[in-house]
Scaffold this motif. Structure first.
Motif, PDB file in Angstrom:
ATOM      1  N   VAL A   1      49.505  63.973 134.116  1.00  0.00           N
ATOM      2  CA  VAL A   1      50.153  65.103 133.166  1.00  0.00           C
ATOM      3  C   VAL A   1      49.410  66.382 133.149  1.00  0.00           C
ATOM      4  CG1 VAL A   1      50.762  63.379 131.489  1.00  0.00           C
ATOM      5  CG2 VAL A   1      48.762  64.449 131.026  1.00  0.00           C
ATOM      6  N   LEU A   2      48.433  66.592 134.018  1.00  0.00           N
ATOM      7  CA  LEU A   2      47.975  67.949 134.074  1.00  0.00           C
ATOM      8  C   LEU A   2      48.732  69.050 134.541  1.00  0.00           C
ATOM      9  CD1 LEU A   2      44.455  67.148 136.195  1.00  0.00           C
ATOM     10  CD2 LEU A   2      44.692  67.922 133.861  1.00  0.00           C
ATOM     11  N   PRO A   3      48.843  69.977 133.474  1.00  0.00           N
ATOM     12  CA  PRO A   3      49.734  71.247 133.746  1.00  0.00           C
ATOM     13  C   PRO A   3      49.335  72.023 135.064  1.00  0.00           C
ATOM     14  CG  PRO A   3      48.912  71.054 131.515  1.00  0.00           C
ATOM     15  CD  PRO A   3      47.945  70.313 132.385  1.00  0.00           C
ATOM     16  N   ARG A   4      50.186  72.680 135.771  1.00  0.00           N
ATOM     17  CA  ARG A   4      49.829  73.586 136.964  1.00  0.00           C
ATOM     18  C   ARG A   4      49.432  74.887 136.364  1.00  0.00           C
ATOM     19  NH1 ARG A   4      49.003  70.943 141.104  1.00  0.00           N
ATOM     20  NH2 ARG A   4      49.777  72.918 142.515  1.00  0.00           N
ATOM     21  N   GLU A   5      49.226  75.308 135.227  1.00  0.00           N
ATOM     22  CA  GLU A   5      48.754  76.687 134.776  1.00  0.00           C
ATOM     23  C   GLU A   5      48.308  76.813 133.161  1.00  0.00           C
ATOM     24  OE1 GLU A   5      52.377  79.304 134.593  1.00  0.00           O
ATOM     25  OE2 GLU A   5      53.247  78.076 133.208  1.00  0.00           O
ATOM     26  N   GLY A   6      47.768  77.842 133.239  1.00  0.00           N
ATOM     27  CA  GLY A   6      47.110  78.098 131.706  1.00  0.00           C
ATOM     28  C   GLY A   6      45.749  77.427 131.649  1.00  0.00           C
ATOM     29  N   LEU A   7      45.542  77.021 130.378  1.00  0.00           N
ATOM     30  CA  LEU A   7      44.294  76.329 129.969  1.00  0.00           C
ATOM     31  C   LEU A   7      44.556  75.017 129.609  1.00  0.00           C
ATOM     32  CD1 LEU A   7      42.261  75.642 127.143  1.00  0.00           C
ATOM     33  CD2 LEU A   7      41.404  76.563 129.398  1.00  0.00           C
ATOM     34  N   VAL A   8      43.944  73.816 130.126  1.00  0.00           N
ATOM     35  CA  VAL A   8      44.028  72.616 129.478  1.00  0.00           C
ATOM     36  C   VAL A   8      42.651  72.069 129.142  1.00  0.00           C
ATOM     37  CG1 VAL A   8      44.643  70.338 130.606  1.00  0.00           C
ATOM     38  CG2 VAL A   8      45.482  72.081 131.809  1.00  0.00           C
ATOM     39  N   LEU A   9      42.823  71.312 127.817  1.00  0.00           N
ATOM     40  CA  LEU A   9      41.682  70.786 127.334  1.00  0.00           C
ATOM     41  C   LEU A   9      41.697  69.331 127.100  1.00  0.00           C
ATOM     42  CD1 LEU A   9      39.019  70.665 125.588  1.00  0.00           C
ATOM     43  CD2 LEU A   9      40.336  71.624 123.723  1.00  0.00           C
ATOM     44  N   LEU A  10      41.102  68.546 127.830  1.00  0.00           N
ATOM     45  CA  LEU A  10      41.296  67.021 127.665  1.00  0.00           C
ATOM     46  C   LEU A  10      39.915  66.348 126.955  1.00  0.00           C
ATOM     47  CD1 LEU A  10      41.803  64.814 130.967  1.00  0.00           C
ATOM     48  CD2 LEU A  10      40.485  63.958 129.023  1.00  0.00           C
ATOM     49  N   ASP A  11      40.391  66.017 125.744  1.00  0.00           N
ATOM     50  CA  ASP A  11      39.558  65.431 124.918  1.00  0.00           C
ATOM     51  C   ASP A  11      39.786  64.084 124.383  1.00  0.00           C
ATOM     52  OD1 ASP A  11      37.747  65.177 122.785  1.00  0.00           O
ATOM     53  OD2 ASP A  11      38.209  66.974 121.667  1.00  0.00           O
ATOM     54  N   CYS A  12      39.247  62.929 124.772  1.00  0.00           N
ATOM     55  CA  CYS A  12      37.987  63.059 125.695  1.00  0.00           C
ATOM     56  C   CYS A  12      37.849  61.782 126.512  1.00  0.00           C
ATOM     57  CB  CYS A  12      36.730  63.316 124.859  1.00  0.00           C
ATOM     58  SG  CYS A  12      36.549  61.428 123.956  1.00  0.00           S
ATOM     59  N   VAL A  13      37.120  62.405 127.599  1.00  0.00           N
ATOM     60  CA  VAL A  13      36.916  61.389 128.775  1.00  0.00           C
ATOM     61  C   VAL A  13      36.315  59.944 128.247  1.00  0.00           C
ATOM     62  CG1 VAL A  13      35.341  60.890 130.741  1.00  0.00           C
ATOM     63  CG2 VAL A  13      36.343  63.148 130.448  1.00  0.00           C
ATOM     64  N   THR A  14      35.500  59.961 127.047  1.00  0.00           N
ATOM     65  CA  THR A  14      35.131  58.592 126.757  1.00  0.00           C
ATOM     66  C   THR A  14      36.206  57.619 126.169  1.00  0.00           C
ATOM     67  OG1 THR A  14      33.011  59.763 126.286  1.00  0.00           O
ATOM     68  CG2 THR A  14      33.267  57.471 125.172  1.00  0.00           C
ATOM     69  N   VAL A  15      37.125  58.277 125.357  1.00  0.00           N
ATOM     70  CA  VAL A  15      38.180  57.541 124.693  1.00  0.00           C
ATOM     71  C   VAL A  15      38.902  57.229 125.852  1.00  0.00           C
ATOM     72  CG1 VAL A  15      40.176  57.633 123.464  1.00  0.00           C
ATOM     73  CG2 VAL A  15      37.989  58.641 122.380  1.00  0.00           C
ATOM     74  N   TRP A  16      39.425  57.923 126.879  1.00  0.00           N
ATOM     75  CA  TRP A  16      40.096  57.651 128.091  1.00  0.00           C
ATOM     76  C   TRP A  16      39.347  56.325 128.588  1.00  0.00           C
ATOM     77  CZ3 TRP A  16      38.689  59.434 133.155  1.00  0.00           C
ATOM     78  CH2 TRP A  16      39.544  58.843 134.181  1.00  0.00           C
ATOM     79  N   LEU A  17      38.166  56.516 128.985  1.00  0.00           N
ATOM     80  CA  LEU A  17      37.429  55.349 129.792  1.00  0.00           C
ATOM     81  C   LEU A  17      37.386  54.003 128.772  1.00  0.00           C
ATOM     82  CD1 LEU A  17      34.108  57.123 131.251  1.00  0.00           C
ATOM     83  CD2 LEU A  17      36.175  56.413 132.327  1.00  0.00           C
ATOM     84  N   GLY A  18      37.500  54.023 127.584  1.00  0.00           N
ATOM     85  CA  GLY A  18      37.491  53.039 126.685  1.00  0.00           C
ATOM     86  C   GLY A  18      38.608  52.409 126.740  1.00  0.00           C
ATOM     87  N   ASN A  19      39.971  53.334 126.675  1.00  0.00           N
ATOM     88  CA  ASN A  19      41.264  52.739 126.904  1.00  0.00           C
ATOM     89  C   ASN A  19      41.592  51.827 128.209  1.00  0.00           C
ATOM     90  OD1 ASN A  19      42.066  54.213 124.557  1.00  0.00           O
ATOM     91  ND2 ASN A  19      42.823  55.867 125.511  1.00  0.00           N
ATOM     92  N   LEU A  20      41.125  52.569 129.381  1.00  0.00           N
ATOM     93  CA  LEU A  20      40.911  51.862 130.487  1.00  0.00           C
ATOM     94  C   LEU A  20      40.367  50.389 130.661  1.00  0.00           C
ATOM     95  CD1 LEU A  20      40.225  55.027 132.987  1.00  0.00           C
ATOM     96  CD2 LEU A  20      42.626  53.985 132.812  1.00  0.00           C
ATOM     97  N   MET A  21      39.204  50.391 130.135  1.00  0.00           N
ATOM     98  CA  MET A  21      38.369  49.304 129.985  1.00  0.00           C
ATOM     99  C   MET A  21      39.150  48.084 129.084  1.00  0.00           C
ATOM    100  SD  MET A  21      34.562  48.407 128.767  1.00  0.00           S
ATOM    101  CE  MET A  21      33.721  49.123 130.336  1.00  0.00           C
ATOM    102  N   HIS A  22      39.901  48.495 128.108  1.00  0.00           N
ATOM    103  CA  HIS A  22      40.674  47.783 127.100  1.00  0.00           C
ATOM    104  C   HIS A  22      41.773  47.070 127.811  1.00  0.00           C
ATOM    105  CE1 HIS A  22      42.178  46.505 123.142  1.00  0.00           C
ATOM    106  NE2 HIS A  22      43.446  46.858 123.577  1.00  0.00           N
ATOM    107  N   HIS A  23      42.173  47.882 128.734  1.00  0.00           N
ATOM    108  CA  HIS A  23      43.416  47.525 129.589  1.00  0.00           C
ATOM    109  C   HIS A  23      43.203  46.872 130.809  1.00  0.00           C
ATOM    110  CE1 HIS A  23      46.764  49.051 126.939  1.00  0.00           C
ATOM    111  NE2 HIS A  23      45.747  49.904 126.517  1.00  0.00           N
ATOM    112  N   GLY A  24      41.952  46.725 131.042  1.00  0.00           N
ATOM    113  CA  GLY A  24      41.371  45.997 132.118  1.00  0.00           C
ATOM    114  C   GLY A  24      41.523  46.863 133.616  1.00  0.00           C
ATOM    115  N   ARG A  25      41.667  48.127 133.366  1.00  0.00           N
ATOM    116  CA  ARG A  25      41.771  48.630 134.842  1.00  0.00           C
ATOM    117  C   ARG A  25      40.369  49.224 135.600  1.00  0.00           C
ATOM    118  NH1 ARG A  25      46.290  52.297 133.909  1.00  0.00           N
ATOM    119  NH2 ARG A  25      47.766  51.012 132.870  1.00  0.00           N
ATOM    120  N   ASP A  26      40.395  49.336 136.542  1.00  0.00           N
ATOM    121  CA  ASP A  26      39.171  49.837 137.780  1.00  0.00           C
ATOM    122  C   ASP A  26      38.831  51.065 137.079  1.00  0.00           C
ATOM    123  OD1 ASP A  26      37.567  50.572 139.581  1.00  0.00           O
ATOM    124  OD2 ASP A  26      38.566  49.532 141.173  1.00  0.00           O
TER     125      ASP A  26
END
Lengths: 167, 167, 167
Positions: free
Chosen positions: A71-96
């Motif tokens: 979903v990364l936009p192609r312009e402007g400013l993007v704030l992704l908050d946060c990597v830690t929660v994203w990694l936790g979601n991935l682990m919870h869903h059994g992803r690599d």
């Protein structure tokens, strides 16, 4: 001009607030990529608190708990908050996790927008007794190293105050 | 001239020793505000060790486990060690930690004496499994942010060595 | 010329990689002092991963899980990785950690070779519930202070990036 900024810090270190203050310096359109999946009330309150802090600030918010790269936009400013929660979601869903971090790094390097990432430093304690916690802190540490390696600027936040590690 | 200094660090990082070395640079009367309530032998030994380090140095010691704001002297140098133990006491006694931190901040801003605060950074690990531990690290992180915001100087101590975050 | 360098950091902070990059700047013979005793598969994999990173780089490797001071070479570059695992071994075998740290410090001060030490910062979390974990983080913190006091250079590593604390 900075293209990719990584904001590291501990829990309640003020890292999100610092990242938002950096983001407000950008004049163009601003996109907030939210990663949290509300599993319980504690997390729901945390999400609401962060939303309140952005309220009225004219952000477009995208929800991307598992695939922020898509979903990364192609312009402007993007704030992704946060990597830690994203990694936790991935682990919870059994992803690599390593493969997903590699994918995000590639997407960030190809992204023409300016991006600010918020991530937790979680490795400065004794070894956790819980094996999943040990695995998570390893994955988080490796992800932070990978993101820091491609970032133009890296900050470490403590008590709301930034320390520049790179840039 | 610095008025309010915050010394942050982990367990056994040398933060108290560093704060005491700063305090010794002050020529005037020195007051040590002790926050510890000895619940067990481990804590009693820790208090005694810190006392031994100050022994013979001519400090006036005030015990203020719950309300250090009420005993702040009006002159000289004050060392409050430490914010973390104080917050722990407040939580143990069921107090409103945010209100107490706000009260301490107001007292510090009104205090004509030079003050050095010692506090722990506790948020750089994985999320604790214990809900009270999670709440405590949130309160501690928020308190550190509030105190750092009004401090003139902020140091982060690791392995006995200071890193200046502010001032 | 630096004689003793201490590289501090959290788990998966990139501290070993940073220490190895420092070591590679040294032209002379290089000795790697390995401290790990493989208790289980997780640790065995970790050891193997670190070995792979050094593979083909021409290191002489010495195994010294309990007494690295006794094997310190008299010349060239020595990389001891890591102090934390060594302290864990000492605790596991019921040794006097403070005495052993004092002994290592004396050996390092007398050693004509250039030495790089890798160690963990483990005190930046809430107080562990486990008494042995509390004791370990105290011993680790005190060891880091003692080593930092005699080191010429001290680095703190986060996300693979160094922050100079001393030197």
């Amino acid at each position: 001009m900075s293209r990719l900024t990584l904001v590291l810090g501990g829990a309640r270190s003020g890292k999100s607030r610092f990242a938002e203050s950096l983001a407000r310096q950008h004049g163009g359109p601003r996109t907030y990529i939210a990663t949290a999946e509300p599993f319980d009330d504690e997390m729901r309150q945390r999400i609401a608190r962060h939303r309140d802090q952005r309220a009225g600030d004219g952000w477009q918010t995208l929800e991307a708990p598992l695939d922020p790269a898509a979903v990364l936009p192609r312009e402007g400013l993007v704030l992704l908050d946060c990597v830690t929660v994203w990694l936790g979601n991935l682990m919870h869903h059994g992803r690599d996790l390593k493969a997903e971090v590699t994918k995000l790094c590639a997407a960030l390097e190809a992204c023409p927008a300016e991006v600010i990432l918020v991530s937790n430093e979680v490795g400065l304690s004794i070894v956790p007794e819980n094996a999943m916690a040990r695995r998570f802190r390893d994955e988080q540490g490796l992800a932070n190293q990978a993101l820091a390696a491609i970032a133009d600027n890296v900050f470490f936040i403590a008590a709301g105050l930034p320390l520049k590690l790179k840039g």
